[in-house]
Design a protein around this motif. Structure first.
Motif, PDB file in Angstrom:
ATOM      1  N   UNK A 177       0.869  -1.187   0.000  1.00 13.88           N
ATOM      2  CA  UNK A 177       0.000   0.000   0.000  1.00 13.88           C
ATOM      3  C   UNK A 177       0.901   1.231   0.000  1.00 13.88           C
ATOM      4  N   UNK A 178       0.742   2.087  -1.022  1.00 15.49           N
ATOM      5  CA  UNK A 178       1.589   3.274  -1.103  1.00 15.49           C
ATOM      6  C   UNK A 178       1.000   4.424  -0.272  1.00 15.49           C
ATOM      7  N   UNK A 179       1.695   5.555  -0.269  1.00 17.68           N
ATOM      8  CA  UNK A 179       1.274   6.708   0.538  1.00 17.68           C
ATOM      9  C   UNK A 179      -0.063   7.292   0.090  1.00 17.68           C
ATOM     10  N   UNK A 180      -0.444   7.068  -1.150  1.00 11.81           N
ATOM     11  CA  UNK A 180      -1.717   7.573  -1.673  1.00 11.81           C
ATOM     12  C   UNK A 180      -2.871   6.625  -1.367  1.00 11.81           C
ATOM     13  N   UNK A 181      -2.562   5.484  -0.728  1.00 11.92           N
ATOM     14  CA  UNK A 181      -3.602   4.525  -0.373  1.00 11.92           C
ATOM     15  C   UNK A 181      -3.903   3.499  -1.452  1.00 11.92           C
ATOM     16  N   UNK A 182      -3.123   3.486  -2.524  1.00 12.44           N
ATOM     17  CA  UNK A 182      -3.332   2.523  -3.596  1.00 12.44           C
ATOM     18  C   UNK A 182      -2.584   1.234  -3.285  1.00 12.44           C
ATOM     19  N   UNK A 183      -3.191   0.107  -3.620  1.00  9.83           N
ATOM     20  CA  UNK A 183      -2.579  -1.198  -3.384  1.00  9.83           C
ATOM     21  C   UNK A 183      -2.009  -1.722  -4.696  1.00  9.83           C
ATOM     22  N   UNK A 184      -0.725  -2.059  -4.658  1.00 10.39           N
ATOM     23  CA  UNK A 184      -0.032  -2.609  -5.834  1.00 10.39           C
ATOM     24  C   UNK A 184       0.288  -4.071  -5.549  1.00 10.39           C
ATOM     25  N   UNK A 185       0.024  -4.940  -6.530  1.00 12.57           N
ATOM     26  CA  UNK A 185       0.317  -6.359  -6.384  1.00 12.57           C
ATOM     27  C   UNK A 185       1.583  -6.703  -7.154  1.00 12.57           C
ATOM     28  N   UNK A 186       2.532  -7.319  -6.464  1.00 13.81           N
ATOM     29  CA  UNK A 186       3.785  -7.762  -7.070  1.00 13.81           C
ATOM     30  C   UNK A 186       3.668  -9.267  -7.267  1.00 13.81           C
ATOM     31  N   UNK A 187       3.217  -9.672  -8.460  1.00 16.26           N
ATOM     32  CA  UNK A 187       2.939 -11.071  -8.740  1.00 16.26           C
ATOM     33  C   UNK A 187       4.121 -11.733  -9.424  1.00 16.26           C
ATOM     34  N   UNK A 188       4.147 -13.046  -9.337  1.00 17.25           N
ATOM     35  CA  UNK A 188       5.223 -13.818  -9.947  1.00 17.25           C
ATOM     36  C   UNK A 188       5.114 -13.852 -11.460  1.00 17.25           C
ATOM     37  N   UNK A 189       3.887 -13.902 -11.969  1.00 18.57           N
ATOM     38  CA  UNK A 189       3.684 -14.098 -13.395  1.00 18.57           C
ATOM     39  C   UNK A 189       2.736 -13.030 -13.936  1.00 18.57           C
ATOM     40  N   UNK A 190       3.142 -12.399 -15.014  1.00 18.81           N
ATOM     41  CA  UNK A 190       2.293 -11.437 -15.700  1.00 18.81           C
ATOM     42  C   UNK A 190       1.497 -12.211 -16.745  1.00 18.81           C
ATOM     43  N   UNK A 191       0.230 -12.486 -16.448  1.00 16.03           N
ATOM     44  CA  UNK A 191      -0.577 -13.317 -17.344  1.00 16.03           C
ATOM     45  C   UNK A 191      -0.830 -12.650 -18.701  1.00 16.03           C
ATOM     46  N   UNK A 192      -0.843 -11.325 -18.741  1.00 17.71           N
ATOM     47  CA  UNK A 192      -1.038 -10.627 -20.011  1.00 17.71           C
ATOM     48  C   UNK A 192       0.146 -10.877 -20.944  1.00 17.71           C
ATOM     49  N   UNK A 193       1.360 -10.760 -20.396  1.00 15.47           N
ATOM     50  CA  UNK A 193       2.559 -10.972 -21.216  1.00 15.47           C
ATOM     51  C   UNK A 193       2.672 -12.431 -21.664  1.00 15.47           C
ATOM     52  N   UNK A 194       2.382 -13.355 -20.760  1.00 13.70           N
ATOM     53  CA  UNK A 194       2.436 -14.772 -21.112  1.00 13.70           C
ATOM     54  C   UNK A 194       1.412 -15.085 -22.203  1.00 13.70           C
ATOM     55  N   UNK A 195       0.213 -14.541 -22.059  1.00 11.97           N
ATOM     56  CA  UNK A 195      -0.832 -14.757 -23.063  1.00 11.97           C
ATOM     57  C   UNK A 195      -0.456 -14.179 -24.412  1.00 11.97           C
ATOM     58  N   UNK A 196       0.151 -12.994 -24.411  1.00  8.96           N
ATOM     59  CA  UNK A 196       0.562 -12.362 -25.670  1.00  8.96           C
ATOM     60  C   UNK A 196       1.647 -13.181 -26.358  1.00  8.96           C
TER      61      UNK A 196
END
Length: 176
Positions: free
Chosen positions: A41-60
């Motif tokens: 959670x950053x200072x602006x209150x937004x939640x960022x997910x650091x995932x192992x696999x980027x499914x968009x890139x794998x799909x492309x």
């Protein structure tokens, strides 16, 4: 059957350190991980997910390869690759493996800014050995699907003082 464990750490670096340690334990066949994601959670209150696999890139990539092969059959490899990559990227973006992204973001909202939550989907574990490896690493259990006794053992291991080599040698030394 898989179990979900969510542990909050003071920062993303500590959560990443623990995630990498779990991957090392997986190489030693002490734990089997289905998914491991860090939510910050950053200072602006937004939640960022650091995932192992980027499914968009794998799909492309996958779609591009299949499109190229199908396009080559119809003598239009570039058009086939472009269409395949686009459709693969869309399919990958709509696919969610492992832990539900919406669930992680909702739980991530409960974090203090700067804190990081490590979400681990455990498919199998040699409990006593893994707990010993995690002993004293800190972190606060936010949520688990473990039974009460296993959850308590995890809480105690995280909060305990790490065993130093000197302390281990002292307890292993025979008394006469």
């Amino acid at each position: 059957m898989s179990d979900l464990v969510v542990v909050v750490y003071p920062d993303e670096q500590k959560a990443e350190e623990i995630r990498q340690r779990l991957f090392e334990l997986q190489k030693e066949y002490l734990i089997r991980i289905g998914d491991a994601v860090i939510a910050v959670k950053n200072d602006k209150g937004q939640v960022k997910l650091n995932q192992l696999m980027n499914t968009t890139a794998v799909g492309a990539a996958s779609g591009g390869l299949w499109g190229l092969l199908i396009g080559a059959i119809f003598l239009m490899p570039l058009v086939g690759a472009a269409i395949g990559a686009a459709s693969g990227a869309v399919g990958g973006a709509l696919t969610d493996f492992g832990i539900n992204d919406k669930f992680m973001k909702e739980l991530g909202e409960k974090l203090q800014p700067g804190n990081a939550a490590l979400f681990v989907l455990v498919q199998g574990v040699t409990g006593d050995k893994v707990l010993e490896e995690l002993r004293g690493t800190g972190g606060e259990v936010l949520k688990t699907s473990l039974d009460h006794s296993k959850e308590q053992a995890l809480r105690e291991a995280l909060a305990a003082h790490p065993i130093t080599p000197e302390a281990a040698a002292a307890t292993a030394a025979p008394t006469s």
